[in-house]
Design a protein around this motif. Structure first.
Motif, short mmCIF file in Angstrom:
data_model
loop_
_atom_site.label_atom_id
_atom_site.label_comp_id
_atom_site.label_asym_id
_atom_site.label_seq_id
_atom_site.Cartn_x
_atom_site.Cartn_y
_atom_site.Cartn_z
N LYS A 1 -46.81 -9.05 -25.27
CA LYS A 1 -47.74 -8.48 -24.30
C LYS A 1 -48.55 -7.30 -24.82
N ASN A 2 -47.95 -6.45 -25.65
CA ASN A 2 -48.65 -5.22 -26.01
C ASN A 2 -48.58 -4.94 -27.50
N PRO A 3 -49.63 -5.12 -28.26
CA PRO A 3 -50.90 -5.71 -27.86
C PRO A 3 -50.74 -7.22 -27.67
N LEU A 4 -51.65 -7.79 -26.91
CA LEU A 4 -51.56 -9.22 -26.61
C LEU A 4 -51.62 -10.03 -27.90
N ARG A 5 -50.65 -10.92 -28.05
CA ARG A 5 -50.54 -11.76 -29.25
C ARG A 5 -49.90 -13.06 -28.81
N ILE A 6 -50.65 -14.15 -28.89
CA ILE A 6 -50.15 -15.46 -28.48
C ILE A 6 -50.45 -16.46 -29.59
N ILE A 7 -49.45 -17.25 -29.94
CA ILE A 7 -49.64 -18.37 -30.87
C ILE A 7 -49.09 -19.60 -30.18
N ILE A 8 -49.86 -20.68 -30.22
CA ILE A 8 -49.41 -21.95 -29.64
C ILE A 8 -49.56 -23.03 -30.69
N GLN A 9 -48.47 -23.76 -30.91
CA GLN A 9 -48.49 -24.95 -31.76
C GLN A 9 -47.68 -26.03 -31.05
N THR A 10 -48.35 -27.08 -30.61
CA THR A 10 -47.66 -28.18 -29.95
C THR A 10 -47.00 -29.07 -31.00
N GLY A 11 -46.16 -29.96 -30.54
CA GLY A 11 -45.54 -30.92 -31.46
C GLY A 11 -46.58 -31.78 -32.15
N PHE A 12 -47.63 -32.17 -31.43
CA PHE A 12 -48.70 -32.96 -32.02
C PHE A 12 -49.44 -32.16 -33.09
N MET A 13 -49.71 -30.88 -32.82
CA MET A 13 -50.38 -30.04 -33.81
C MET A 13 -49.53 -29.92 -35.08
N LYS A 14 -48.23 -29.77 -34.89
CA LYS A 14 -47.32 -29.67 -36.04
C LYS A 14 -47.36 -30.96 -36.87
N ARG A 15 -47.37 -32.09 -36.20
CA ARG A 15 -47.43 -33.38 -36.90
C ARG A 15 -48.75 -33.53 -37.67
N ALA B 1 -41.80 -27.59 -21.48
CA ALA B 1 -41.11 -28.64 -20.74
C ALA B 1 -41.73 -30.00 -21.03
N GLY B 2 -43.04 -30.06 -21.15
CA GLY B 2 -43.73 -31.31 -21.43
C GLY B 2 -43.72 -31.70 -22.90
N ASP B 3 -43.46 -30.72 -23.78
CA ASP B 3 -43.47 -30.97 -25.22
C ASP B 3 -42.35 -30.15 -25.86
N PRO B 4 -41.15 -30.73 -25.99
CA PRO B 4 -40.02 -29.98 -26.55
C PRO B 4 -40.27 -29.48 -27.98
N GLY B 5 -41.22 -30.09 -28.69
CA GLY B 5 -41.54 -29.64 -30.04
C GLY B 5 -42.52 -28.49 -30.09
N ALA B 6 -43.02 -28.05 -28.95
CA ALA B 6 -44.01 -26.96 -28.92
C ALA B 6 -43.36 -25.63 -29.29
N SER C 1 -61.66 -36.83 -37.46
CA SER C 1 -62.24 -35.65 -36.81
C SER C 1 -61.53 -34.39 -37.32
N TYR C 2 -61.90 -33.27 -36.74
CA TYR C 2 -61.18 -32.03 -37.00
C TYR C 2 -60.22 -31.80 -35.84
N GLN C 3 -58.99 -31.42 -36.16
CA GLN C 3 -57.97 -31.22 -35.14
C GLN C 3 -57.33 -29.84 -35.31
N PRO C 4 -57.07 -29.15 -34.21
CA PRO C 4 -56.38 -27.86 -34.32
C PRO C 4 -54.92 -28.05 -34.70
N ILE C 5 -54.43 -27.14 -35.54
CA ILE C 5 -53.01 -27.15 -35.90
C ILE C 5 -52.30 -25.93 -35.32
N ALA C 6 -53.06 -24.98 -34.79
CA ALA C 6 -52.50 -23.83 -34.09
C ALA C 6 -53.63 -23.08 -33.39
N LEU C 7 -53.31 -22.50 -32.25
CA LEU C 7 -54.24 -21.66 -31.51
C LEU C 7 -53.66 -20.26 -31.43
N VAL C 8 -54.51 -19.27 -31.66
CA VAL C 8 -54.07 -17.88 -31.67
C VAL C 8 -54.99 -17.07 -30.77
#
Length: 135
Positions: free
Chosen positions: A22-36, A11-16, A72-79
């Protein structure tokens, strides 16, 4: 609970982009800023760092895909995952690549403690083999 957090991020970042299984737990997050950041700085070297064995939650690992920017170093995705097997790492890379189809890189640098991992350059035809640096 997690779905609420993910909906709030979207909701706060439409580009996210968020993948949640859930099973097994697997999450990937990439915000619009990370993509840029990936689009601007991600075509040279991408750093892959795992927190294996650091988390107090049993069998939960955080993987950070990061790039060096001009300051600096910036994340482009969190897993987040419960499983560090090669197939899982390859799936993560394929998912991130699917969100960024024009992503090409010269080299991955992976910091890892010796657990079995996939050469992250697999699937990137112009990528050098991944140097393994154990910390």
């Amino acid at each position: 609970m997690l779905e609420t957090v993910f909906n709030s991020i979207k909701a706060g970042d439409p580009g996210a982009k968020i993948l949640y299984e859930k099973n097994p737990l697997r999450i990937i997050i990439q915000t619009g800023f990370m993509k840029r950041i990936l689009q601007i700085y991600g075509n040279n070297m991408v750093y892959l760092d795992s927190t294996h064995g650091v988390c107090k939650v049993k069998d939960l690992s955080l993987w950070v895909f990061a790039v060096k920017t001009n300051c600096s170093y910036q994340p482009i995705a969190l897993v987040f995952t419960e499983d560090e097997r090669q197939l899982t790492i390859k799936q993560f890379l394929n998912d991130i690549r699917g969100w960024n189809p024009n992503w090409t890189i010269d080299m991955f640098l992976a910091y890892h403690d010796g657990m079995e991992t996939l050469d992250p350059s697999a699937g990137f035809s112009n990528t050098q083999p991944c140097p393994r640096v154990c910390v």
